[in-house]
Design a protein around this motif. Sequence first.
Motif, PDB file in Angstrom:
ATOM      1  N   SER A 298       5.803   3.364  -1.625  1.00 40.39           N
ATOM      2  CA  SER A 298       4.455   3.908  -1.913  1.00 40.39           C
ATOM      3  C   SER A 298       3.964   4.748  -0.738  1.00 40.39           C
ATOM      4  O   SER A 298       3.482   5.864  -0.917  1.00 40.39           O
ATOM      5  CB  SER A 298       3.450   2.778  -2.155  1.00 40.39           C
ATOM      6  OG  SER A 298       3.942   1.867  -3.077  1.00 40.39           O
ATOM      7  N   TRP A 299       4.107   4.202   0.469  1.00 39.95           N
ATOM      8  CA  TRP A 299       3.654   4.945   1.656  1.00 39.95           C
ATOM      9  C   TRP A 299       4.431   6.252   1.802  1.00 39.95           C
ATOM     10  O   TRP A 299       3.852   7.311   2.035  1.00 39.95           O
ATOM     11  CB  TRP A 299       3.835   4.077   2.906  1.00 39.95           C
ATOM     12  CG  TRP A 299       3.300   4.714   4.157  1.00 39.95           C
ATOM     13  CD1 TRP A 299       2.002   4.703   4.603  1.00 39.95           C
ATOM     14  CD2 TRP A 299       4.054   5.479   5.110  1.00 39.95           C
ATOM     15  NE1 TRP A 299       1.903   5.425   5.783  1.00 39.95           N
ATOM     16  CE2 TRP A 299       3.147   5.903   6.113  1.00 39.95           C
ATOM     17  CE3 TRP A 299       5.389   5.849   5.209  1.00 39.95           C
ATOM     18  CZ2 TRP A 299       3.549   6.673   7.198  1.00 39.95           C
ATOM     19  CZ3 TRP A 299       5.809   6.627   6.291  1.00 39.95           C
ATOM     20  CH2 TRP A 299       4.885   7.024   7.277  1.00 39.95           C
TER      21      TRP A 299
ATOM     22  N   HIS B  32       5.949   8.081  -0.451  1.00 36.78           N
ATOM     23  CA  HIS B  32       5.632   9.108  -1.450  1.00 36.78           C
ATOM     24  C   HIS B  32       4.281   9.758  -1.156  1.00 36.78           C
ATOM     25  O   HIS B  32       4.029  10.891  -1.544  1.00 36.78           O
ATOM     26  CB  HIS B  32       5.685   8.515  -2.860  1.00 36.78           C
ATOM     27  CG  HIS B  32       7.092   8.411  -3.373  1.00 36.78           C
ATOM     28  ND1 HIS B  32       7.630   9.245  -4.318  1.00 36.78           N
ATOM     29  CD2 HIS B  32       8.117   7.592  -2.988  1.00 36.78           C
ATOM     30  CE1 HIS B  32       8.907   8.933  -4.518  1.00 36.78           C
ATOM     31  NE2 HIS B  32       9.238   7.929  -3.729  1.00 36.78           N
ATOM     32  N   LYS B  33       3.428   9.040  -0.440  1.00 37.87           N
ATOM     33  CA  LYS B  33       2.118   9.607  -0.099  1.00 37.87           C
ATOM     34  C   LYS B  33       2.203  10.456   1.173  1.00 37.87           C
ATOM     35  O   LYS B  33       1.567  11.503   1.277  1.00 37.87           O
ATOM     36  CB  LYS B  33       1.108   8.470   0.103  1.00 37.87           C
ATOM     37  CG  LYS B  33      -0.283   8.943   0.481  1.00 37.87           C
ATOM     38  CD  LYS B  33      -1.270   7.772   0.554  1.00 37.87           C
ATOM     39  CE  LYS B  33      -2.653   8.246   1.019  1.00 37.87           C
ATOM     40  NZ  LYS B  33      -3.598   7.108   1.201  1.00 37.87           N
TER      41      LYS B  33
ATOM     42  N   TYR C  83      11.869   7.577   1.099  1.00 40.11           N
ATOM     43  CA  TYR C  83      11.942   6.151   1.464  1.00 40.11           C
ATOM     44  C   TYR C  83      12.825   5.983   2.691  1.00 40.11           C
ATOM     45  O   TYR C  83      12.463   5.306   3.643  1.00 40.11           O
ATOM     46  CB  TYR C  83      12.517   5.334   0.298  1.00 40.11           C
ATOM     47  CG  TYR C  83      13.064   4.007   0.732  1.00 40.11           C
ATOM     48  CD1 TYR C  83      14.427   3.866   1.018  1.00 40.11           C
ATOM     49  CD2 TYR C  83      12.236   2.919   0.926  1.00 40.11           C
ATOM     50  CE1 TYR C  83      14.940   2.665   1.491  1.00 40.11           C
ATOM     51  CE2 TYR C  83      12.732   1.712   1.390  1.00 40.11           C
ATOM     52  CZ  TYR C  83      14.086   1.600   1.664  1.00 40.11           C
ATOM     53  OH  TYR C  83      14.591   0.419   2.123  1.00 40.11           O
TER      54      TYR C  83
ATOM     55  N   ASP D 102       8.914  -1.946  -1.670  1.00 45.38           N
ATOM     56  CA  ASP D 102       7.932  -1.306  -2.568  1.00 45.38           C
ATOM     57  C   ASP D 102       6.790  -0.667  -1.756  1.00 45.38           C
ATOM     58  O   ASP D 102       6.354   0.448  -2.048  1.00 45.38           O
ATOM     59  CB  ASP D 102       7.348  -2.330  -3.551  1.00 45.38           C
ATOM     60  CG  ASP D 102       8.352  -2.724  -4.628  1.00 45.38           C
ATOM     61  OD1 ASP D 102       9.391  -2.015  -4.756  1.00 45.38           O
ATOM     62  OD2 ASP D 102       8.129  -3.749  -5.316  1.00 45.38           O
ATOM     63  N   ALA D 103       6.326  -1.383  -0.729  1.00 41.83           N
ATOM     64  CA  ALA D 103       5.220  -0.855   0.091  1.00 41.83           C
ATOM     65  C   ALA D 103       5.687   0.386   0.860  1.00 41.83           C
ATOM     66  O   ALA D 103       4.938   1.363   0.988  1.00 41.83           O
ATOM     67  CB  ALA D 103       4.727  -1.940   1.059  1.00 41.83           C
TER      68      ALA D 103
END
Lengths: 114, 114
Positions: free
Chosen positions: A97-98, A100-101, B11, A93-94
Motif C-alpha cells: 500500500s505504501w 503504490h502511494k 514493492y 500488505d502494508a
Amino acid sequence: MADVHRVCRRYHAAIELIGARWSGAILRVLFTGRHRYAQIKAAVPGLSDTMLAERLRSLEADGLIERRVIPSSPVQVEYHLTDKGRDLEPVLDAVISWAHKWIELPDDAHAPAG
Amino acid sequence: MADVHRVCRRYHAAIELIGARWSGAILRVLFTGRHRYAQIKAAVPGLSDTMLAERLRSLEADGLIERRVIPSSPVQVEYHLTDKGRDLEPVLDAVISWAHKWIELPDDAHAPAG
C-alpha cells in the motif's frame, strides 16, 4: 525535544531480516504459492543464482520458509512459507500500500501486478 | 505448481528502502518525535557515526525524513519524519506485532519497550 527510547531489539532484528537485500522479494513470490528455485529466480529480475541460494538458506535458517524435496527424476526442490513466514502478510500488505502511494517507477517500467 | 508473477518493482524498491541495514531502526526512533543526531545514535546500539550519517543522507534523499538547522550557538541539526515517512506507520506497527510474536532475544537481553 522528545525523549529517546532505545529501539526494540526484536523490531530491529525483524525489519532487517525482512528487509535484507532480495529477501523481501523472495518472500513476496512465495506468498503466491509453493515454487521451485527456477520459478523464484524468474520472478525476481536481477537476482543472481549465488544470491538466491544464499537468501533461501538464510530464510530457511530463520524459519520463514521450508524446502520440500520431490523424489521425481530428476529430483526437484520446492519452497514454501512456514506459519512464521505467512504471518508476515500484514507487513507485506502494508509495504505494498505504501509503495503504490509513494514509490515512483522510472518511466520505462511497466509495474506488474503488486 | 502455482503460476509465478514477477515481483512488483514498487514493492521491491520499498521493502529494500525500509529494510536497508539501520534504516528501519532510525525510522523507528523518529516515530517518537524530532531528534538530534546524538539522540538518534544513542537510541540505536551498535550504530556507527559513519553509518548514521550515510543513512540520514539516503533517508533524506528518499524523502522519508527532513533536517532542520537550529540557529543556536553552537548550531544544532534536528531530524523529523516527512508525510511520506510518517505513512510508514502501518508497516512498522505490523513489523512490531510480528516481531513480538516470532523473534526471540538472546537470554541476556532485556527488550526495551517496542
